[in-house]
Design a protein around this motif. Structure first.
Motif, PDB file in Angstrom:
ATOM      1  N   GLU A 120       0.809  -1.222   0.000  1.00  9.97           N
ATOM      2  CA  GLU A 120       0.000   0.000   0.000  1.00  9.97           C
ATOM      3  C   GLU A 120       0.843   1.273   0.000  1.00  9.97           C
ATOM      4  O   GLU A 120       0.489   2.250  -0.663  1.00  9.97           O
ATOM      5  CB  GLU A 120      -0.934   0.001   1.214  1.00  9.97           C
ATOM      6  N   VAL A 121       1.948   1.277   0.749  1.00 10.85           N
ATOM      7  CA  VAL A 121       2.721   2.517   0.911  1.00 10.85           C
ATOM      8  C   VAL A 121       3.875   2.576  -0.076  1.00 10.85           C
ATOM      9  O   VAL A 121       4.100   3.615  -0.717  1.00 10.85           O
ATOM     10  CB  VAL A 121       3.242   2.649   2.359  1.00 10.85           C
ATOM     11  N   ARG A 122       4.619   1.487  -0.229  1.00 16.36           N
ATOM     12  CA  ARG A 122       5.804   1.509  -1.084  1.00 16.36           C
ATOM     13  C   ARG A 122       5.462   1.184  -2.541  1.00 16.36           C
ATOM     14  O   ARG A 122       5.765   1.949  -3.438  1.00 16.36           O
ATOM     15  CB  ARG A 122       6.858   0.533  -0.546  1.00 16.36           C
TER      16      ARG A 122
ATOM     17  N   LYS B  49       2.443   0.839  -4.175  1.00 20.73           N
ATOM     18  CA  LYS B  49       1.421   1.693  -4.791  1.00 20.73           C
ATOM     19  C   LYS B  49       1.787   3.168  -4.687  1.00 20.73           C
ATOM     20  O   LYS B  49       1.688   3.923  -5.653  1.00 20.73           O
ATOM     21  CB  LYS B  49       0.062   1.423  -4.147  1.00 20.73           C
ATOM     22  N   GLY B  50       2.232   3.597  -3.493  1.00 18.45           N
ATOM     23  CA  GLY B  50       2.480   5.012  -3.280  1.00 18.45           C
ATOM     24  C   GLY B  50       3.753   5.521  -3.925  1.00 18.45           C
ATOM     25  O   GLY B  50       3.789   6.627  -4.467  1.00 18.45           O
TER      26      GLY B  50
ATOM     27  N   ASP C 105      -3.439   2.229 -11.872  1.00 25.95           N
ATOM     28  CA  ASP C 105      -2.191   2.638 -11.228  1.00 25.95           C
ATOM     29  C   ASP C 105      -1.577   3.830 -11.954  1.00 25.95           C
ATOM     30  O   ASP C 105      -1.091   4.780 -11.316  1.00 25.95           O
ATOM     31  CB  ASP C 105      -1.179   1.486 -11.222  1.00 25.95           C
TER      32      ASP C 105
ATOM     33  N   ASP D   3      -3.477   6.971 -11.169  1.00 27.82           N
ATOM     34  CA  ASP D   3      -3.249   7.443  -9.804  1.00 27.82           C
ATOM     35  C   ASP D   3      -1.836   7.948  -9.571  1.00 27.82           C
ATOM     36  O   ASP D   3      -1.613   8.794  -8.691  1.00 27.82           O
ATOM     37  CB  ASP D   3      -3.536   6.324  -8.799  1.00 27.82           C
ATOM     38  N   ALA D   4      -0.869   7.412 -10.314  1.00 26.95           N
ATOM     39  CA  ALA D   4       0.540   7.758 -10.062  1.00 26.95           C
ATOM     40  C   ALA D   4       1.285   7.866 -11.384  1.00 26.95           C
ATOM     41  O   ALA D   4       2.094   7.002 -11.729  1.00 26.95           O
ATOM     42  CB  ALA D   4       1.190   6.706  -9.156  1.00 26.95           C
TER      43      ALA D   4
END
Length: 317
Positions: free
Chosen positions: A20-22, A24-25, A71, A74-75
């Motif tokens: 979730e953090v690494r 995806k973010g 994805d 979003d990023a």
């Protein structure tokens, strides 16, 4: 340099945090792993800025990675990605992508905002380096970024050796040298684009990038053959596949000529050996560094250090 590891997270939460953090973010991908394997998951990465670009080294247990349309939305990264496989290998695939595998040491290139899937080929998981270079200002007008799907760089080609040399220059550079990285980053990007057929090799910027790549590789070849007393422009030019005149022109654009570069590197090597190998005689150090005679070594060393090699070693004792 920023570094992070799942060792900083409770084992029960490591994969969920990574996903979730690494994943995806930070990387903009979807990561999947069977629930029963998540407790043993391990992942670590480092990030170093290279001007506007970034160098990431990632090592992780096996898991499935996919960059989906959601994805990308979003990023968005809008970057040229140049990968070097360091571990056992990885498989790539996707809707518009011919499946391929990369093994240890191989390179691949792609545009960041295109979908793909990847998994490691072996149980040792992922280990790779990625240099991400923003495409703004480097993509030729009219170029189709959709053509830059992930694709391996063929081995045993001239462009591959130039790309690898520039890539290694950036990996081996220190944080203090990051401010000097942009010209090498730009050359690396253009060499990758030439290899993919996106940039014309005869264009001015492409020719400048190829000169940078040849100069980088020339310096590596000099270091590799430094102990050879017969090291010459003809030898290095032959290994590069260019003329001796072309080689001298490459060095004319720098602060040191070919011969000055060889002397500086040999003196640096001699200082290291004087420090680290007290059992070697001064003559053994001189010849190990490729100096043609002991007299030449003493003359050049004294001119550089204002002392003899023996005094230099004694000062360190």
């Amino acid at each position: 340099m920023y570094t992070w590891s799942t060792e900083q997270v409770d084992p029960r939460d490591r994969f969920d945090y990574w996903r979730e953090v690494r994943a995806k973010g930070l990387f903009g991908v979807t990561a999947e792993l069977e629930p029963e394997q998540r407790r043993d998951f391990f992942g670590e990465f480092s990030l170093r800025k290279l001007g506007d670009a970034g160098l990431v080294e990632l090592r992780a247990s096996p898991y499935r990675v996919e960059r989906r349309a959601a994805d990308i939305a979003d990023a968005q990264s809008d970057s040229l990605c140049i990968y070097q496989q360091l571990g056992g290998g990885g498989w790539f695939g996707g809707a518009r992508l011919d499946e391929f595998a990369v093994r240890d040491g191989m390179f691949a290139t792609s545009y960041s905002d295109l979908p793909y899937r990847t998994v490691p080929l072996h149980d040792d998981g992922f280990h790779l380096r990625i240099i991400k270079i923003p495409v703004a200002g480097i993509i030729p007008p009219g170029a189709e970024l959709s053509e830059l799907v992930p694709r391996p760089v063929p081995d045993q080609t001239a462009l591959r050796t130039l790309l690898e040399s520039c890539f290694r220059d950036l990996v081996e550079g220190s944080n203090a040298a990051a401010a000097d990285a942009p010209p090498t980053v730009q050359a690396l990007a253009y060499i990758a684009l030439i290899q993919r057929g996106i940039m014309r090799p005869k264009s001015r910027l492409a020719q400048q990038a190829l000169r940078t790549g040849h100069l980088s590789l020339a310096r590596r070849l000099i270091r590799r053959h430094l102990s050879n007393a017969t090291l010459s422009p003809r030898l290095i030019a032959g290994l590069l596949g260019i003329s001796v005149r072309h080689l001298h022109i490459l060095f004319e654009e720098t602060e040191m000529s070919f011969s000055e570069t060889v002397t500086v590197l040999r003196l640096a090597q001699s200082r290291r050996l004087l420090r680290e190998t007290p059992g070697q005689t001064i003559a053994e150090v001189a010849f190990a560094c490729g100096f043609e005679s002991l007299a030449t070594f003493y003359r050049l060393f004294n001119a550089s250090e204002s002392m003899t090699p023996g005094d230099y070693r004694a000062r360190l004792a």
